[in-house]
Design a protein around this motif. Structure first.
Motif, PDB file in Angstrom:
ATOM      1  N   MET A   1      10.194   3.541  -5.496  1.00 34.72           N
ATOM      2  CA  MET A   1      11.638   3.621  -4.973  1.00 34.72           C
ATOM      3  C   MET A   1      12.376   4.697  -5.524  1.00 34.72           C
ATOM      4  N   ASN A   2      13.038   5.571  -5.287  1.00 36.68           N
ATOM      5  CA  ASN A   2      13.617   6.829  -6.347  1.00 36.68           C
ATOM      6  C   ASN A   2      15.348   6.089  -6.489  1.00 36.68           C
ATOM      7  N   PHE A   3      15.151   5.764  -7.612  1.00 26.88           N
ATOM      8  CA  PHE A   3      16.425   4.963  -8.340  1.00 26.88           C
ATOM      9  C   PHE A   3      17.862   6.334  -8.525  1.00 26.88           C
ATOM     10  N   GLU A   4      19.039   6.133  -8.628  1.00 28.37           N
ATOM     11  CA  GLU A   4      20.012   6.287  -8.774  1.00 28.37           C
ATOM     12  C   GLU A   4      20.690   5.687  -9.452  1.00 28.37           C
ATOM     13  N   ASN A   5      21.006   6.937 -10.576  1.00 31.18           N
ATOM     14  CA  ASN A   5      22.202   6.215 -11.697  1.00 31.18           C
ATOM     15  C   ASN A   5      23.958   6.725 -10.365  1.00 31.18           C
ATOM     16  N   PRO A 326       8.917 -13.971  -4.205  1.00 26.46           N
ATOM     17  CA  PRO A 326       9.651 -13.708  -4.165  1.00 26.46           C
ATOM     18  C   PRO A 326      10.769 -13.441  -5.439  1.00 26.46           C
ATOM     19  N   LEU A 327      10.946 -13.608  -6.676  1.00 23.97           N
ATOM     20  CA  LEU A 327      11.652 -13.939  -7.689  1.00 23.97           C
ATOM     21  C   LEU A 327      11.021 -12.451  -8.514  1.00 23.97           C
ATOM     22  N   ARG A 328       9.700 -12.865  -8.441  1.00 23.72           N
ATOM     23  CA  ARG A 328       9.195 -11.328  -9.065  1.00 23.72           C
ATOM     24  C   ARG A 328       9.412 -10.192  -8.772  1.00 23.72           C
ATOM     25  N   VAL A 329       9.029 -10.011  -7.458  1.00 27.62           N
ATOM     26  CA  VAL A 329       9.038  -9.240  -6.683  1.00 27.62           C
ATOM     27  C   VAL A 329      10.233  -8.580  -6.900  1.00 27.62           C
ATOM     28  N   LYS A 330      11.369  -9.215  -6.815  1.00 28.28           N
ATOM     29  CA  LYS A 330      13.014  -8.576  -7.671  1.00 28.28           C
ATOM     30  C   LYS A 330      12.883  -8.494  -8.917  1.00 28.28           C
ATOM     31  N   SER A 331      12.781  -9.209  -9.337  1.00 23.25           N
ATOM     32  CA  SER A 331      11.953  -9.017 -11.328  1.00 23.25           C
ATOM     33  C   SER A 331      11.590  -8.068 -11.797  1.00 23.25           C
ATOM     34  N   ILE A 332      10.476  -6.978 -10.779  1.00 23.09           N
ATOM     35  CA  ILE A 332      10.227  -5.464 -11.250  1.00 23.09           C
ATOM     36  C   ILE A 332      10.940  -4.946 -10.829  1.00 23.09           C
ATOM     37  N   PHE A 333      11.780  -5.127  -9.754  1.00 26.03           N
ATOM     38  CA  PHE A 333      12.287  -4.296  -9.249  1.00 26.03           C
ATOM     39  C   PHE A 333      14.095  -3.981 -10.754  1.00 26.03           C
ATOM     40  N   GLU A 364       2.282  -5.930 -16.966  1.00 26.17           N
ATOM     41  CA  GLU A 364       2.880  -6.324 -18.499  1.00 26.17           C
ATOM     42  C   GLU A 364       4.119  -6.674 -18.944  1.00 26.17           C
ATOM     43  N   ARG A 365       4.839  -7.520 -18.155  1.00 31.19           N
ATOM     44  CA  ARG A 365       5.897  -7.961 -18.179  1.00 31.19           C
ATOM     45  C   ARG A 365       6.447  -8.385 -17.427  1.00 31.19           C
ATOM     46  N   GLY A 366       7.902  -9.350 -17.975  1.00 29.11           N
ATOM     47  CA  GLY A 366       8.354  -9.783 -17.322  1.00 29.11           C
ATOM     48  C   GLY A 366       9.722  -9.547 -17.576  1.00 29.11           C
ATOM     49  N   ALA A 367      10.532 -10.435 -17.338  1.00 25.06           N
ATOM     50  CA  ALA A 367      12.551 -10.233 -16.714  1.00 25.06           C
ATOM     51  C   ALA A 367      13.010 -10.188 -17.971  1.00 25.06           C
ATOM     52  N   GLN A 368      12.621  -8.512 -18.956  1.00 22.97           N
ATOM     53  CA  GLN A 368      13.014  -8.464 -19.939  1.00 22.97           C
ATOM     54  C   GLN A 368      12.688  -6.713 -20.360  1.00 22.97           C
ATOM     55  N   VAL A 369      13.547  -6.416 -21.388  1.00 28.04           N
ATOM     56  CA  VAL A 369      13.536  -5.257 -21.277  1.00 28.04           C
ATOM     57  C   VAL A 369      14.124  -5.218 -23.015  1.00 28.04           C
ATOM     58  N   SER A 370      13.381  -5.006 -23.807  1.00 27.76           N
ATOM     59  CA  SER A 370      13.900  -4.886 -25.420  1.00 27.76           C
ATOM     60  C   SER A 370      13.734  -3.568 -25.882  1.00 27.76           C
ATOM     61  N   ASN A 408      21.100 -12.853 -11.596  1.00 27.56           N
ATOM     62  CA  ASN A 408      21.620 -10.495 -11.819  1.00 27.56           C
ATOM     63  C   ASN A 408      21.031 -10.181 -10.880  1.00 27.56           C
ATOM     64  N   SER A 409      22.325  -8.653 -11.174  1.00 27.03           N
ATOM     65  CA  SER A 409      22.249  -7.966  -9.893  1.00 27.03           C
ATOM     66  C   SER A 409      21.730  -6.865 -10.608  1.00 27.03           C
ATOM     67  N   PHE A 410      21.833  -5.878  -9.341  1.00 22.69           N
ATOM     68  CA  PHE A 410      21.650  -4.535  -9.729  1.00 22.69           C
ATOM     69  C   PHE A 410      22.484  -3.969 -10.362  1.00 22.69           C
ATOM     70  N   GLU A 411      23.504  -4.329 -10.046  1.00 22.74           N
ATOM     71  CA  GLU A 411      25.215  -3.761 -10.541  1.00 22.74           C
ATOM     72  C   GLU A 411      24.831  -4.326 -11.754  1.00 22.74           C
ATOM     73  N   ASP A 412      24.777  -5.395 -12.195  1.00 25.17           N
ATOM     74  CA  ASP A 412      25.009  -5.529 -13.640  1.00 25.17           C
ATOM     75  C   ASP A 412      24.575  -4.623 -14.488  1.00 25.17           C
ATOM     76  N   VAL A 413      22.525  -4.517 -14.065  1.00 23.57           N
ATOM     77  CA  VAL A 413      22.220  -4.162 -14.932  1.00 23.57           C
ATOM     78  C   VAL A 413      22.234  -2.233 -14.966  1.00 23.57           C
ATOM     79  N   PHE A 414      23.279  -0.863 -13.689  1.00 21.57           N
ATOM     80  CA  PHE A 414      24.272  -0.143 -13.610  1.00 21.57           C
ATOM     81  C   PHE A 414      25.195  -0.341 -14.753  1.00 21.57           C
ATOM     82  N   ARG A 415      26.217  -1.584 -14.085  1.00 22.38           N
ATOM     83  CA  ARG A 415      27.444  -1.509 -15.069  1.00 22.38           C
ATOM     84  C   ARG A 415      27.368  -1.443 -16.657  1.00 22.38           C
ATOM     85  N   THR A 416      26.195  -2.238 -16.930  1.00 28.85           N
ATOM     86  CA  THR A 416      25.012  -2.438 -18.373  1.00 28.85           C
ATOM     87  C   THR A 416      24.826  -0.866 -18.888  1.00 28.85           C
TER      88      THR A 416
END
Length: 428
Positions: A1-5, A326-333, A364-370, A408-416
């Protein structure tokens, strides 16, 4: 997917998200009258709204039945743990007989090591990850001392290569092979708490078994986070807490897994208690421990009803969501989008202020970004908290952000990302 900021793009992703409604099943903390963007589910999951109802049912049983609640009511406490076992199995890739909710994580790790760490002359070493969560380090140190060995001679820690932050599977395999028949136990985390690296558990298990070792895992950061197949991967034992990705409340009850191949092994030591005694004969109160078949045979004390009620409430949410896949699919995105946003921040700052140490490979990762903050990390983290973004700070310079797919939502990620850029610009 081509993401947009941009906000519109994040909101479109949320509108297309089939799991978006589960966000409304949780209670968010607030500050100054506004809810937090909560990115700390890797430390403590949010409270499911259904918790109050499930716990109230047990409070009512206590009120109306008192001691008879053990055998009467809709869910007699004597068998209450079995309600959880049916839902725990699919979450970790095991049968209901192979799992059991009981105690807390490190207590269970000790109980399982009593059975599965059986050092012999010449075969007494334990191989584990360097930088494992301190509780695991302390448990292992004390276990080897209990058996008369020093940690320096008994514990082999596998560390990342110089200049790298995460482990290579081939290096873990090589260390196991190197020590060969000296290894009694391979004990790893499923997901490293600091970097968020999800280890190749199946490959590590095969390597351990190839040299005749027992293989176990601490799944504190893996259970409820990534897809697990504990039975099919032939893992010997595992344990996990349930208060992180499984949302069972602070200090929530732990779970254990014991592979069914060990059920009839009478040579296994265990620290026994009467709740692990054969269920049909338990109340005869006879001498001589006769364990219940399955993971239930590792129970020590009676069912902890209220902590189990908290756990059951969350497991019911997982069941409604379709468990992990199903959660894993969203988690990766979600994490991929966060990788993209961090990269965009660095480009706008014209330097690599933030270095991601979580693996880029989604397997090689779960729902975390360090992320390592190169300058003024603590001040940046505190700025996020002041602006209603709650992640986790780890010394000396790491901010852990955990976008959990259930709430959590994609909007959460963008606003963060938007706030992270603003705050960094203002203080660096």
């Amino acid at each position: 997917m081509n993401f947009e900021n941009n906000l519109a793009f994040a909101q479109r992703l949320d509108q297309a998200d089939p799991l978006s409604s589960f966000r409304h099943d949780f209670l968010f903390p607030q500050q100054n009258g506004k809810p937090f963007i909560y990115l700390c589910g890797n430390s403590l999951g949010l409270q499911p709204k259904v918790v109050r109802k499930v716990v109230d049912e047990q409070l009512s049983s206590w009120h109306n039945l008192a001691v008879e609640g053990w055998f009467q009511g809709d869910n007699p406490w004597m068998f209450y743990h079995k309600e959880l076992k049916k839902l725990m199995g699919p979450l970790v890739g095991a049968s209901a007989k192979e799992v059991c909710p009981m105690n807390t994580l490190t207590v269970n790790l000790h109980l399982l090591m009593v059975s599965f760490y059986k050092p012999l002359k010449g075969r007494f070493k334990i191989i584990m990850e360097a930088g494992a969560f301190p509780s695991d380090q302390y448990a292992v140190e004390s276990q080897v001392r209990f058996h008369g060995y020093s940690p320096e001679e008994a514990i082999i820690e596998v560390a990342p290569r110089l200049g790298e932050h995460t482990l290579r599977t081939e290096d873990v395999q090589a260390q196991i092979a190197q020590y060969g028949d000296e290894v009694a136990l391979v004990l790893f985390g499923g997901v490293n708490y600091f970097t968020g690296q999800w280890f190749d558990m199946e490959a590590i298990t095969k390597a351990g078994h190839a040299v005749g070792a027992i293989v176990g895992f601490d799944l504190a950061h893996a259970a409820g986070n990534v897809p697990l197949e504990l039975h099919d991967w032939d893992i010997d034992f595992a344990c996990w807490c349930s208060y992180k990705y499984q949302n069972s409340g602070p200090g929530g009850i732990s779970g254990i897994f014991v592979h069914e191949k060990h059920f009839k092994d009478t040579t296994l030591n265990r620290f026994a208690g009467w709740w692990g005694y054969n269920e049909e004969q338990r109340f005869k109160m006879e001498k001589g421990f006769l364990p219940e078949i399955g993971a239930d045979g590792w129970q020590v004390s009676c069912t902890q009803v209220m902590p189990m009620a908290l756990y059951l409430a969350s497991l019911q949410v997982f069941e409604k969501a379709g468990f992990v896949e199903p959660l894993r699919v969203k988690s990766i995105f979600l994490t991929s989008y966060m990788f993209y946003i961090i990269d965009q921040i660095n480009k706008k700052l014209n330097n690599e202020q933030f270095e991601i140490i979580t693996p880029f490979n989604e397997n090689e990762r779960g729902a975390q970004v360090s992320i390592i903050a190169k300058q003024k990390g603590k001040e940046i983290f505190e700025g996020l908290v002041a602006n209603n973004v709650l992640g986790d700070w780890r010394e000396p310079n790491v901010i852990r952000l955990s976008p959990v797919p259930l709430y959590n939502s994609f909007e959460d990620v963008f606003r963060t990302g938007e706030l992270l850029l603003q705050i960094t610009k203002s203080i660096v």
